[in-house]
Write an enzyme that holds these catalytic residues in place. Structure first.
Site, PDB file in Angstrom:
ATOM      1  CE1 TYR A  11      -3.450   2.802   0.812  1.00  0.00           C
ATOM      2  CE2 TYR A  11      -1.956   3.401   2.606  1.00  0.00           C
ATOM      3  CZ  TYR A  11      -3.044   3.701   1.791  1.00  0.00           C
ATOM      4  OH  TYR A  11      -3.716   4.871   1.954  1.00  0.00           O
ATOM      5  N   GLY A  18      -5.877   5.314   0.043  1.00  0.00           N
ATOM      6  CA  GLY A  18      -7.272   5.334   0.475  1.00  0.00           C
ATOM      7  C   GLY A  18      -8.121   4.412  -0.376  1.00  0.00           C
ATOM      8  CG  ASN A 135       7.956  -5.113 -38.765  1.00  0.00           C
ATOM      9  OD1 ASN A 135       8.711  -4.206 -38.470  1.00  0.00           O
ATOM     10  ND2 ASN A 135       8.327  -6.159 -39.506  1.00  0.00           N
ATOM     11  NE  ARG A 226      27.188  41.353 -28.955  1.00  0.00           N
ATOM     12  CZ  ARG A 226      28.497  41.127 -29.033  1.00  0.00           C
ATOM     13  NH1 ARG A 226      29.086  40.986 -30.218  1.00  0.00           N
ATOM     14  NH2 ARG A 226      29.238  41.027 -27.944  1.00  0.00           N
TER      15      ARG A 226
END
Length: 464
Positions: A11, A18, A135, A226
């Protein structure tokens, strides 16, 4: 670690919480959205009529697609020739009622149970259909399609974010003059320079910030400001090239052997080989990575007071507050990781099938790591977007151009200014979501189109 390595159900580790305690969480699989894309592409290829698969089988696959009955498909295990055999075999397995399958109504369950829940019958394969269904290059191509679409979105928004950073750093727009780029007319470079001109100070969209430093003695900016058109430009051209390769691949018959029913001939060939998408995806990762590489350096300039003339790490009361210090570290880490991911997977090959398949493409890995690189680029640019918007706060009451102010307003709808340290991951995730949903592009684009219209230039194409 023991639980993750062995088929033990615990768990909260490999189950939900839950009410979902009995829901097993599969690992290393395609998410359902990607499996749906994979199924769509496989149907598209089979419908071309060269795979020797019956219309009955194709129609059954279409019904499964329409009901979103999606097989459990591992994301690993393909060498990219003969196509994506293992993933496509898993795709087919679920359609045959074997293995696991998911649907919105049933969740994860045994494939036969999921099919029956939707009134569908498991496939019963006819001659040639076994190899015909497994394929092809659709696994790598489906992931590639997502990578390319996300790359398109992040690349055009990278220009907007870079413009924001240049404005915040009070850079010059001279390097984006059309004459500079007309003498080196790469399409991407010209387009990025035009985008920057449409966003930054101009007669159409004036900037108070730009006016405030017009008489400064700075001649030129650092390369990451730049050279935005040159570096972002080739990223755009790379994406366009990869998109053209992929468009062909998505709509090709990649089966073997191919059946030419109109003349009753079956021919063995090599269309299953994934070298085209593999090479293109390696190129995509390398090209789009540079957007993050540039972005991280601009973020460094924004947070470094010796380069920005702004408060250190873009926060008041430095020392008490660290501001964008760790966010920049995150950007640097993502860029560094992507450098490794950019090593081409398609240069590798391992002989398989007793040396019959003695050269393979490794296209599956090329696709998966290209997607990861694109995601890193999005995250790095999200950090720069936040940093640039934060930097603008320190230049108030001066305003930027209308399009850049609109982007700033957009960001402020999901992330408030940084006045003191707080958990930053939700902010980064919010900015990342803006980029994933292309909200930054949407808010700036009308102004970019307006700029083009005023200059008599063509508006941006709808799918640009």
């Amino acid at each position: 670690m023991y639980v993750c390595s062995f088929p033990v159900v615990v768990y909260g580790v490999n189950t939900g919480f839950g009410k979902f305690a009995h829901t097993l969480i599969p690992k290393d699989k395609l998410i359902v959205e990607r499996t749906r894309m994979l199924l769509a592409l496989r149907i598209n290829v089979l419908a071309k009529g060269y795979s020797g698969v019956s219309m009955e089988t194709i129609q059954a696959m279409v019904k499964a697609f329409n009901a979103s009955c999606l097989s459990w498909v591992p994301e690993k295990g393909t060498v990219g020739a003969s196509g994506d055999l293992a993933p496509l075999a898993h795709l087919t397995l679920g359609l045959m009622g074997e293995g696991r399958m998911w649907s919105p109504q049933r969740g994860w369950d045994h494939a036969k149970t999921v099919l029956e829940c939707h009134g569908l019958t498991p496939l019963v394969l006819k001659p040639k259909e076994g190899i015909g269904l497994i394929n092809g290059t659709q696994m790598m191509s489906s992931l590639a399609a997502e990578a390319v679409e996300r790359a398109v979105g992040v690349a055009r928004q990278a220009d907007i974010i870079a413009a924001l950073s240049l404005e915040a750093l009070r850079g010059t727009t001279k390097a984006f003059h059309s004459d500079v780029h007309a003498v080196r007319p790469h399409p991407g470079q010209i387009e990025v320079a035009l985008r920057l001109r449409s966003l930054l100070h101009s007669d159409i969209f004036p900037s108070q910030i730009s006016d405030s430093h017009r008489t400064c003695d700075r001649v030129q900016d650092a390369y990451t400001l730049r050279c935005i058109p040159q570096v972002h430009g080739v990223a755009n051209d790379t994406i366009a090239f990869v998109k053209s390769i992929l468009s062909t691949e998505l709509n090709s018959a990649t089966d073997n052997p191919l059946v030419f029913a109109e003349r009753g001939e079956t021919i063995s060939g090599g269309n299953f080989h994934g070298e085209y998408p593999a090479k293109a995806l390696d190129y995509l990762a390398i090209g789009v990575h540079e957007l993050a590489s540039m972005s991280e350096r601009r973020t460094e300039r924004l947070v470094n007071p010796s380069l920005s003339e702004l408060p250190a790490f873009l926060v008041q009361d430095g020392g008490l507050n660290s501001g964008f210090m760790i966010a920049h570290c995150t950007a640097a880490a993502l860029v560094s990781e992507s450098k490794t991911l950019c090593h081409p997977s398609s240069v590798d090959s391992l002989s398989t099938s007793a040396a019959t398949e003695d050269h393979v493409s490794m296209g599956g890995w090329a696709a998966r790591k290209a997607l990861r690189v694109v995601e890193h680029v999005e995250q790095v640019l999200a950090i720069e977007l936040l940093a640039a918007c934060q930097a603008l706060e320190f230049l108030r009451p001066l305003k930027s151009t209308t399009p850049l102010e609109k982007v700033h307003e957009l960001v402020r709808t999901v992330v408030r200014p940084w006045d003191h340290d707080r958990q930053m991951s939700p902010d980064i995730e919010a900015a990342h979501t803006l980029l994933r949903e292309e909200k930054v592009w949407e808010v700036a684009r009308p102004y970019m189109d307006q700029y083009r219209d005023r200059l008599g230039l063509k508006p941006l194409p709808l799918d640009d």
